[in-house]
Design a protein around this motif. Structure first.
Motif, PDB file in Angstrom:
ATOM      1  N   VAL A 129       0.815  -1.217   0.000  1.00  0.00           N
ATOM      2  CA  VAL A 129       0.000   0.000   0.000  1.00  0.00           C
ATOM      3  C   VAL A 129       0.852   1.272   0.000  1.00  0.00           C
ATOM      4  CG1 VAL A 129      -2.035  -1.055   1.025  1.00  0.00           C
ATOM      5  CG2 VAL A 129      -0.241  -0.169   2.514  1.00  0.00           C
ATOM      6  N   CYS A 130       2.028   1.241   0.597  1.00  0.00           N
ATOM      7  CA  CYS A 130       2.898   2.420   0.565  1.00  0.00           C
ATOM      8  C   CYS A 130       4.334   2.000   0.859  1.00  0.00           C
ATOM      9  CB  CYS A 130       2.445   3.493   1.555  1.00  0.00           C
ATOM     10  SG  CYS A 130       2.292   2.926   3.267  1.00  0.00           S
ATOM     11  N   ASN A 143      -3.488   1.788  -5.063  1.00  0.00           N
ATOM     12  CA  ASN A 143      -2.182   2.126  -5.632  1.00  0.00           C
ATOM     13  C   ASN A 143      -1.143   2.257  -4.523  1.00  0.00           C
ATOM     14  OD1 ASN A 143      -3.363   2.355  -8.243  1.00  0.00           O
ATOM     15  ND2 ASN A 143      -4.048   4.428  -7.735  1.00  0.00           N
ATOM     16  N   GLU A 144       0.110   2.145  -4.906  1.00  0.00           N
ATOM     17  CA  GLU A 144       1.206   2.280  -3.943  1.00  0.00           C
ATOM     18  C   GLU A 144       1.445   3.753  -3.644  1.00  0.00           C
ATOM     19  OE1 GLU A 144       5.992   1.311  -3.573  1.00  0.00           O
ATOM     20  OE2 GLU A 144       4.803   0.463  -5.220  1.00  0.00           O
ATOM     21  N   LEU A 145       1.317   4.131  -2.377  1.00  0.00           N
ATOM     22  CA  LEU A 145       1.506   5.518  -1.956  1.00  0.00           C
ATOM     23  C   LEU A 145       2.952   5.751  -1.533  1.00  0.00           C
ATOM     24  CD1 LEU A 145      -1.715   5.909   0.237  1.00  0.00           C
ATOM     25  CD2 LEU A 145      -1.426   6.527  -2.173  1.00  0.00           C
ATOM     26  N   GLU A 169      -7.768   2.095   2.007  1.00  0.00           N
ATOM     27  CA  GLU A 169      -8.697   2.137   0.882  1.00  0.00           C
ATOM     28  C   GLU A 169      -8.005   2.166  -0.475  1.00  0.00           C
ATOM     29  OE1 GLU A 169     -10.906   5.646   1.618  1.00  0.00           O
ATOM     30  OE2 GLU A 169     -11.835   4.905   3.477  1.00  0.00           O
ATOM     31  N   THR A 170      -6.768   2.600  -0.512  1.00  0.00           N
ATOM     32  CA  THR A 170      -6.104   2.799  -1.790  1.00  0.00           C
ATOM     33  C   THR A 170      -5.789   1.474  -2.478  1.00  0.00           C
ATOM     34  OG1 THR A 170      -4.180   3.810  -2.862  1.00  0.00           O
ATOM     35  CG2 THR A 170      -3.848   2.834  -0.695  1.00  0.00           C
ATOM     36  N   ASN A 209      -5.519   7.445   3.742  1.00  0.00           N
ATOM     37  CA  ASN A 209      -6.344   6.497   2.989  1.00  0.00           C
ATOM     38  C   ASN A 209      -5.618   5.185   2.728  1.00  0.00           C
ATOM     39  OD1 ASN A 209      -4.500   7.781   1.353  1.00  0.00           O
ATOM     40  ND2 ASN A 209      -5.811   7.721  -0.465  1.00  0.00           N
ATOM     41  N   VAL A 210      -4.776   4.764   3.653  1.00  0.00           N
ATOM     42  CA  VAL A 210      -3.957   3.577   3.421  1.00  0.00           C
ATOM     43  C   VAL A 210      -4.789   2.304   3.342  1.00  0.00           C
ATOM     44  CG1 VAL A 210      -3.532   3.158   5.873  1.00  0.00           C
ATOM     45  CG2 VAL A 210      -1.834   2.426   4.178  1.00  0.00           C
TER      46      VAL A 210
END
Length: 515
Positions: free
Chosen positions: A42-43, A115-117, A112-113, A109-110
Motif C-alpha cells: 500500500v505504501c 495504488n502504492e503511496l 482504501e487505496t 487512505n492507506v
C-alpha cells in the motif's frame, strides 16, 4: 537542563475501555489475519534510501557544513536496521545506517487505496553514533503529546529520551562502566507500565526509574564475577517482558544463553541454552507468546527461530526455518491474537507460520512465503490493531578492491533499502479467555463447542448475563457493540478513586518532561 513540569501519564491504554465483572474470562476483538491470500503493498519509501549514507545526509539537510564532517561510513548504503509501529499505530519509527531515527506517518487512505503511496518521514533525529536499539514509550498515544516519546541507545553515548513531536531530547540516562567511560547499552526496553527502563550490556542489566534521569540506577549483575561460571555471562543483547504481567522477563546474550528474570527482585530464575549437539548461537531477539507460556528466540548466523517451553521443561518445542545466515539482526513479530509469527529472510521473503494449527509433529505450518524486497528483510512489525504489516530491508555490502574482478562484481551488487507497508486480508473476530487463561475464538453462529460456558452462545447473551471482562478497542471500526453498556461503565469509572486501599496509586504515574 531544568524540570519545567511534572505531568500525569495514564498507565492504562487510553484507547481501550475495560469493563470488569466478577469472573476472569471475557470477550475482546482482534483482527484475524488470512494469510492464504498474498499481502498487498500500500505504501513504501521506494528509492529514497537506495543511495549512500552521504547522499541521504545531504538530502536530509540536517547539517549545514556536511563536507567538513568526518563520516566513516559515508560510502556505504543507507540500509534500514529496524522498524517498529508506535503503540497507538499512528506512525513507524525506524533506524538506518546513517545513524538517524526517522518517524513515518501512516497515510490517511492507506486502507482504501489500490495504488502504492509514497511514505515520507515527518521527523528526523540524529543520534550521533551507531544506533544499537530503540523503543517506544509503551503508553504512547498521539492524542496526548506528553506520552509521545521514545528511547534510543547509541555507541558511547547516554540513553536519550526523544520527543516524537519536536525531535528534541527530553532527558538522558547515563551508564558509566568501571573505566569511568560512558556505555551505550546493546539492548533497552521499558517495562510493561513504562515506569522502569531496562538496559543490557556486558554482564549487567541496568535499571533506571523513568522519572529520574541521570546516573542513578540499579545495577543487576547477571554473573557474580568475570571469572565465575554461574549466572548468565556475556553481552545482554536483547530484552523482552512477558505480556501476562507475571513479572517475568527474558534477556538474550551473545554468549548463547537466555536468562529468565523476576522483575520483583531482578534475580535469575533459570537459564535456557542449547546443547553440544545443537548450539543456539548468539541471541539477537527474544519475544514471548501472547499467552506468556512460550518464548521465541532468534540468533545471528542462524536459519531458525526457536520456541521454548518456559512453563516446566525449558526445552525447545520446535524450530521455524528461515534464511538468516548473517550477522545482521533479522527481527520477527507475533500478531496481537498470538496466532501467527511473521518474519523476514535474508533473500527478501516474508514468511508466516500458523502457531495455532499445528501439523502431525506438533510444529506450526508455513502459510505464506512471498517475495517482498530485493534485499534482506531486517525487521517485521505488525500494526497493533489494523491489518497492516511494516517491513524494512537492506544490509551492509562491501565492494571488491581487486582490479581484475572488481568491475564485474561491483556491477552485480544491488541494494533495496526501503520501508514498506503491506495490507493483509482477514476480518475482526471475537475472542475470549476461558477459566484456564487460554484465548479461544468465539463462533458468532452459536457453536456450542466454541465457548467454555454453554449458557453464552453469542456476544449479546454475554453482555446480558454480565459475565467476564470485555475489552472494547476504540481504534477498531466496523464492530457492533452495545454502546449503552460502555457509556454507563465509563461514567462509573470516572467516579472511581484511582488510589488503592493501601494508599498507592494504581493507575497514574508522574512522567517528567525536560527541555
Amino acid at each position: 537542563m531544568e524540570i519545567n513540569e511534572i505531568l500525569d501519564v495514564t498507565k492504562v491504554d487510553p484507547t481501550t475501555t475495560t469493563i470488569e465483572n466478577t469472573e476472569n474470562n471475557g470477550y475482546f476483538s482482534v483482527f484475524q489475519f488470512d494469510f492464504t491470500q498474498k499481502l498487498s503493498l500500500v505504501c513504501s519509501t521506494k528509492k529514497q534510501f537506495s543511495s549512500s549514507v552521504l547522499d541521504c545526509l545531504n538530502h536530509s539537510k540536517m547539517f549545514e557544513k556536511l563536507e567538513d564532517m568526518y563520516i566513516p561510513n559515508a560510502s556505504e548504503g543507507n540500509f534500514f536496521k529496524n522498524a517498529k509501529w508506535s503503540p497507538d499505530g499512528a506512525c513507524i519509527l525506524t533506524s538506518s545506517n546513517d545513524n538517524i531515527l526517522r518517524i513515518f506517518d501512516l497515510p490517511v487512505n492507506v486502507l482504501e487505496t489500490a495504488n502504492e503511496l509514497d511514505l515520507n518521514s515527518v521527523l528526523t533525529c540524529h543520534a550521533g553514533e551507531t544506533i544499537y536499539d530503540f523503543c517506544w514509550y509503551p503508553m504512547m498515544s498521539s492524542q496526548d503529546p506528553v506520552t509521545c516519546c521514545f528511547l534510543s541507545s547509541n555507541r558511547e553515548h547516554p540513553i536519550q529520551l526523544w520527543d516524537a513531536y519536536t525531535g528534541k531530547v527530553r532527558c538522558s540516562y547515563t551508564i558509566i562502566d568501571h573505566r569511568d567511560e560512558v556505555v551505550g547499552p546493546n539492548a533497552l526496553t521499558f517495562n510493561l507500565d513504562g515506569s522502569k527502563i531496562y538496559c543490557g550490556y556486558k554482564n549487567m542489566i541496568k535499571i533506571f526509574d523513568s522519572n529520574r534521569p541521570g546516573r542513578d540506577g540499579e545495577d543487576c549483575k547477571t554473573t557474580p564475577s568475570r571469572k565465575s561460571k554461574e549466572g548468565q555471562k556475556g553481552i545482554i543483547s536483547c530484552l523482552s517482558f512477558n505480556p501476562d504481567r507475571s513479572g517475568l522477563y527474558a534477556a538474550g546474550s551473545y554468549s548463547q544463553t537466555i536468562g529468565l528474570y523476576d522483575e520483583s527482585n531482578n534475580e535469575l530464575c533459570c537459564v535456557l541454552q542449547g546443547t553440544k549437539k545443537e548450539l543456539i548461537g548468539d541471541v539477537t531477539q527474544v519475544q514471548f507468546s501472547r499467552d506468556g507460556k512460550y518464548l521465541f528466540s532468534a540468533s545471528r548466523k542462524d536459519d531458525f527461530i526457536r520456541c521454548w517451553d518456559i512453563r516446566n521443561t525449558g526445552e525447545i518445542l520446535y524450530k521455524l526455518q528461515r534464511n538468516g545466515n548473517t550477522n545482521q539482526r533479522l527481527s520477527f513479530d507475533i500478531d496481537i491474537a498470538g496466532s501467527h509469527l511473521i518474519t523476514g529472510s535474508l533473500d527478501g521473503k516474508i514468511i508466516v507460520y500458523d502457531l495455532v494449527n499445528l501439523n502431525a509433529k506438533g510444529c506450526p505450518q508455513k502459510v505464506l512465503d512471498m517475495p517482498a524486497h530485493g534485499d534482506a528483510i531486517s525487521a517485521i512489525s505488525i500494526h497493533p490493531s489494523l491489518q497492516l504489516i511494516a517491513s524494512c530491508s537492506g544490509q551492509r555490502k562491501f565492494k571488491s578492491i581487486d582490479a581484475v574482478i572488481s568491475k564485474e562484481q561491483n556491477r552485480n551488487i544491488t541494494s533495496d533499502n526501503s520501508l514498506k507497508v503491506w495490507r493483509a486480508k482477514g476480518d475482526y473476530t471475537w475472542r475470549y479467555y476461558n477459566t484456564g487463561g487460554e484465548i479461544l475464538i468465539h463462533n458468532t453462529e452459536g457453536d456450542e463447542n466454541t465457548t467454555s460456558n454453554p449458557e453464552v452462545n453469542n456476544v449479546e447473551d454475554y453482555f446480558e448475563n454480565d459475565k467476564g471482562t470485555v475489552n472494547i478497542d476504540s481504534r477498531v471500526v466496523g464492530l457492533e457493540v452495545d454502546l449503552t453498556v460502555v457509556e454507563e461503565q465509563m461514567n462509573i469509572d470516572n467516579n472511581i478513586n484511582t488510589t488503592s486501599e493501601n494508599g498507592t496509586d494504581n493507575y497514574i504515574m508522574s512522567f517528567v518532561k525536560f527541555t
